[in-house]
Design an enzyme around this catalytic site. Structure first.
Site, PDB file in Angstrom:
ATOM      1  N   ASP A 164     -10.587   3.439   4.774  1.00 13.07           N
ATOM      2  CA  ASP A 164     -11.056   2.287   4.729  1.00 13.07           C
ATOM      3  C   ASP A 164     -12.764   2.174   4.601  1.00 13.07           C
ATOM      4  OD1 ASP A 164      -9.461   0.174   4.313  1.00 13.07           O
ATOM      5  OD2 ASP A 164      -8.788   0.112   6.566  1.00 13.07           O
TER       6      ASP A 164
ATOM      7  N   GLN B  38      -4.198  -0.964   9.854  1.00 14.67           N
ATOM      8  CA  GLN B  38      -4.078  -2.116   9.359  1.00 14.67           C
ATOM      9  C   GLN B  38      -4.979  -3.180  10.288  1.00 14.67           C
ATOM     10  OE1 GLN B  38      -3.428  -3.320   6.230  1.00 14.67           O
ATOM     11  NE2 GLN B  38      -4.131  -5.203   6.709  1.00 14.67           N
TER      12      GLN B  38
ATOM     13  N   LYS C  50       0.839  -1.110  -0.014  1.00 14.67           N
ATOM     14  CA  LYS C  50       0.075  -0.165  -0.111  1.00 14.67           C
ATOM     15  C   LYS C  50       0.975   1.434   0.096  1.00 14.67           C
ATOM     16  CE  LYS C  50      -4.000  -2.054   2.162  1.00 14.67           C
ATOM     17  NZ  LYS C  50      -4.528  -2.673   3.542  1.00 14.67           N
TER      18      LYS C  50
END
Ligand code: NAP
Length: 294
Positions: A121, A98, A54
């Site tokens: 997200d 994460q 990412k």
């Protein structure tokens, strides 16, 4: 019959190129450089690989990547403190924590602490709620990737019979919401669904987000259907090495379906491209600029 392969790598590269162009224009014309903070807690090997990929993609798109690596012993309060600092930091347009997090940290509390405007997200309850009631929202990246890939095969998803296997908050439910917003007729299947193969055989568009390697067999698929395989599992391969597979028995699906996403090289790369798009959108919204057109 052999299905078309939906080439996620190429489609993602195209979207990433468009995002990079928009980032370039934003910097040149407005002096705005979107930035994303990627927070990794602990030493989960898979998470480290995801985060590395990412951050690399963020840098390649011309955005700033702020990597925040914390030890596995980090407390919930310490992580919330960091999230608050990132919420207040004007250079940070998007925050990604994460998952999974170590046991002592309640992931829901962390997600709720993220400023919804920076929630790239799309997991914050406010964004999930806005998606559910059809308001503009930051939408989770993997579900967005599924829909964009499906749209490369269909002029419109309206009226299609769509079956989503899986009802998690991060994939199954938001995919179903997005497909509903596209006017598909949506069924959500899960571990308690009766006669799953029959339910799947109804689908013009089948999205598998289960986490069970190669569970969806060829005879579960309606001839000509589009199959989006979200699953990522590792199974023993030849000569002792493991190999990555999806939730769909790929070779069987290729004999029946109209189009199939491969694993790897399907939903995965497109998810990263969608993260970049979300960060760009978040940066524009925070500066009061119009949403970028792609
Ligand atoms: P999850 O939270 O474990 O949810 C799995 C879902 O599958 C649940 O709703 C579960 O039903 C359902 N399920 C499990 N066994 C089933 C069965 N035998 N029959 C029917 N349904 C069944 O997983 P997730 O986070 O949604 O992820 C799903 C998969 O996608 C995983 O392989 C994950 O690694 C992968 N993934 C990939 C990406 C990407 O970028 N490509 C991103 C995210 C996730 P119940 O609710 O009834 O338990």
């Amino acid at each position: 019959m052999s299905a078309r392969i939906i080439d996620g790598k190429t489609i993602a590269a195209d979207l990433r190129g468009k995002v990079a162009d928009a980032v370039h224009r934003l910097r040149r014309d407005r002096g705005v450089v979107p930035g994303i903070a990627v927070v990794l807690v602990g030493n989960n090997l898979a998470s480290e690989v995801y985060v590395r990929n990412k951050s690399k993609a963020v840098a390649e798109s011309g955005m700033r990547a702020f990597d925040c690596k914390l030890p596995a012993t980090t407390s919930e309060a310490e992580l919330i403190d960091l999230v608050m600092q990132l919420n207040a930091d004007e250079e940070v347009s998007g925050i990604l924590v994460q998952l999974p997090l170590p046991k002592q940290i309640d992931a829901q509390k962390i997600i709720a602490a993220i400023d919804p405007a920076k929630d790239v997200d799309g997991f914050h309850p406010l964004n999930a709620g806005r998606l559910a009631i059809g308001l503009p929202a930051l939408v989770p990246c993997t579900p967005m990737a599924c829909v964009l890939l499906a749209k490369t095969m269909h002029e419109t998803l309206a009226g299609l019979e769509a079956v989503v296997i899986g009802r998690s908050n991060i994939v199954g439910k938001p995919v179903a919401q997005l497909l509903l917003a596209e006017n598909a007729t949506v069924t959500i299947a899960h571990s308690r669904t009766n006669d799953l193969p029959s339910v799947c055989r109804r689908a013009d568009l089948l999205v598998a987000a289960i986490g069970r390697p190669e569970m969806v067999c060829g005879d579960w698929i309606k001839p000509g259907a589009t199959v989006i395989d979200v699953g990522i599992s590792r199974i023993p391969g030849e000569s002792g090495k493991s190999r990555m597979v999806g939730d769909v028995a790929y070779a069987e699906a290729m004999q029946v379906a109209g189009a199939v996403t491969p694993v790897p090289g399907g939903v995965g790369p497109m998810t990263i491209a969608c993260l970049l798009l979300n960060t760009l959108r978040a940066a524009c919204a925070q500066k009061g600029l119009p949403a970028p057109t792609m």
